[in-house]
Structures are given as structure tokens and as C-alpha cells.
Design an enzyme around this catalytic site. Structure first.
Site, PDB file in Angstrom:
ATOM      1  CB  ALA A  68      -0.931   0.007   1.214  1.00 12.07           C
ATOM      2  CG  ASP A  69       2.834   4.925  -1.686  1.00 13.12           C
ATOM      3  OD1 ASP A  69       3.848   4.777  -0.974  1.00 13.12           O
ATOM      4  OD2 ASP A  69       2.559   6.001  -2.256  1.00 13.12           O
ATOM      5  CB  THR A  70      -1.202   6.903   1.901  1.00 13.81           C
ATOM      6  OG1 THR A  70      -1.877   5.679   2.196  1.00 13.81           O
ATOM      7  CG2 THR A  70      -2.171   8.057   2.100  1.00 13.81           C
ATOM      8  N   GLY A 105      -3.178   3.669  -2.691  1.00 24.27           N
ATOM      9  CA  GLY A 105      -3.152   2.573  -3.652  1.00 24.27           C
ATOM     10  C   GLY A 105      -2.880   1.276  -2.917  1.00 24.27           C
TER      11      GLY A 105
END
Length: 198
Positions: A68-70, A105
Site C-alpha cells: 500500500a502507498d498513500t 493505492g
């Protein structure tokens, strides 16, 4: 029986998965985060996939890897994690009194031992809208002094001391914290995977 790997060292993502009752282990990616994507939505999806793929080599069969990436975007400008007090102040000044977007994501890689079933690659993103109240300079300085801004996209954590400056949100609150768990659950169920009953 599947083993779940969270390819992230984020304490917030860890807490969200734990709250949902998902059993998992953590294997963080050490790969440098680089992407040619230009839109925030595509950037977070690409970076999430990089994290998941980086730990794929350590995965056994019947494993679900979650990356995940923010990031935060305002006026088409992407804000990462501030690396100095000056950068944090610049970000908070840009956000105060305005609406911005928080994108997360998520990439899920499913490695299966049953060769009749192909390995799966699932990727999606979620966006939430956030409005920050106008802030006085003293309030910005006081928040930076807490040390909270430095490991958070956009320079703030909605679940922390910055909560008093949030006017309103639209969308998934946990997405803003860093992980859209409800969307993960729904997307995986559509793929025939109930992550709560592995």
C-alpha cells in the site's frame, strides 16, 4: 490456508488490519520508491505494487501479499512526507483553509499452490476528500513541534493531534489514515477470497 504478508512498515496500516481481525506478518520493502506515473491515482497504485513485488520472492505458496502507498494532493500537486520543519510548514500552509485529496493505492499478490489456479495480481486505489480549517501560524508551529508531521504524507495525521483542524471529510476515513480496509475486503470477496476466513 493462506498466509498474509503486509509489505509495509506503517504502524497505522498494521493497526487497521489488526482491528479487522486479519492475521498477518510484516515484511517491509526496502526498494526505492520511484514511478513514472503522473497522476496521484496511478502513482499510489504503482508504488503499492512495487512494495508487494519486492517481498514476493520471500513468499511461500498460498500467500497473500498486500502492498500500500498513500499520498496527499492539492491543486494537482502531490505532497509526500516532509523531510524538514520548513517542508512541513509549507505543506500545512498549503492545506489550511482548503480541500485536498488523500489517495491510497493497494496491490494484492496472491500466490497459490494449486496449479489449476493462476496467481492473481489485484490493484486498486481509493480517494477521500479532506477540508482543513484555516490555521493561525502559531497553530501550525505548535503542530509541527509535536513531531507528528514527519512520517506522514501531507505532513499530518488525521488520527492524531491534527484532528482538531479537520473541518470535514468525504469518503473513507480509514483511507485517510492510510488503508481502505473496507474496499480491500470487498475487492477480494469479488475475487473469491474472504480475507477474514482464510
Amino acid at each position: 490456508m493462506y498466509k498474509v504478508i503486509l509489505a509495509s512498515g506503517s504502524p497505522r496500516r498494521r493497526e487497521i488490519l489488526q482491528q479487522a481481525g486479519i492475521e498477518f506478518v510484516i515484511k517491509t520493502s526496502n526498494k526505492e520508491e520511484v514511478t513514472d506515473s503522473t497522476t496521484p491515482e496511478e502513482m499510489v497504485k504503482a508504488l503499492a505494487l512495487q512494495k508487494a513485488e519486492d517481498v514476493l520472492g520471500e513468499a511461500d505458496e498460498d500467500t497473500i501479499i498486500i502492498g500500500a502507498d498513500t499520498l496527499v494532493a492539492i491543486d494537482n500537486r502531490v505532497l509526500g512526507k516532509p523531510d524538514s520543519k520548513e517542508a512541513a510548514k509549507e505543506m500545512l500552509i498549503a492545506l489550511q483553509g482548503k480541500r485536498h485529496q488523500v489517495y491510497t493505492g493497494v496491490a494484492v499478490l496472491v500466490r497459490q499452490s494449486n496449479r489449476k489456479e493462476k496467481d492473481k495480481k489485484i490493484s486498486f486505489s481509493e480517494v477521500s476528500q479532506v477540508w482543513v480549517q484555516p490555521m493561525e501560524e502559531e497553530e501550525i508551529e505548535a503542530y509541527i513541534a509535536t513531531g507528528e508531521p514527519f512520517d506522514k504524507a501531507g505532513g499530518y495525521g488525521i488520527q492524531g493531534k491534527f484532528a482538531v483542524h479537520i473541518e470535514k471529510i468525504e469518503g473513507d476515513y480509514l483511507n485517510i489514515v492510510g488503508f481502505p480496509i473496507a474496499k480491500l475486503y470487498t475487492v477480494l470477496k469479488e475475487e473469491g477470497i474472504d480475507i477474514l476466513r482464510l
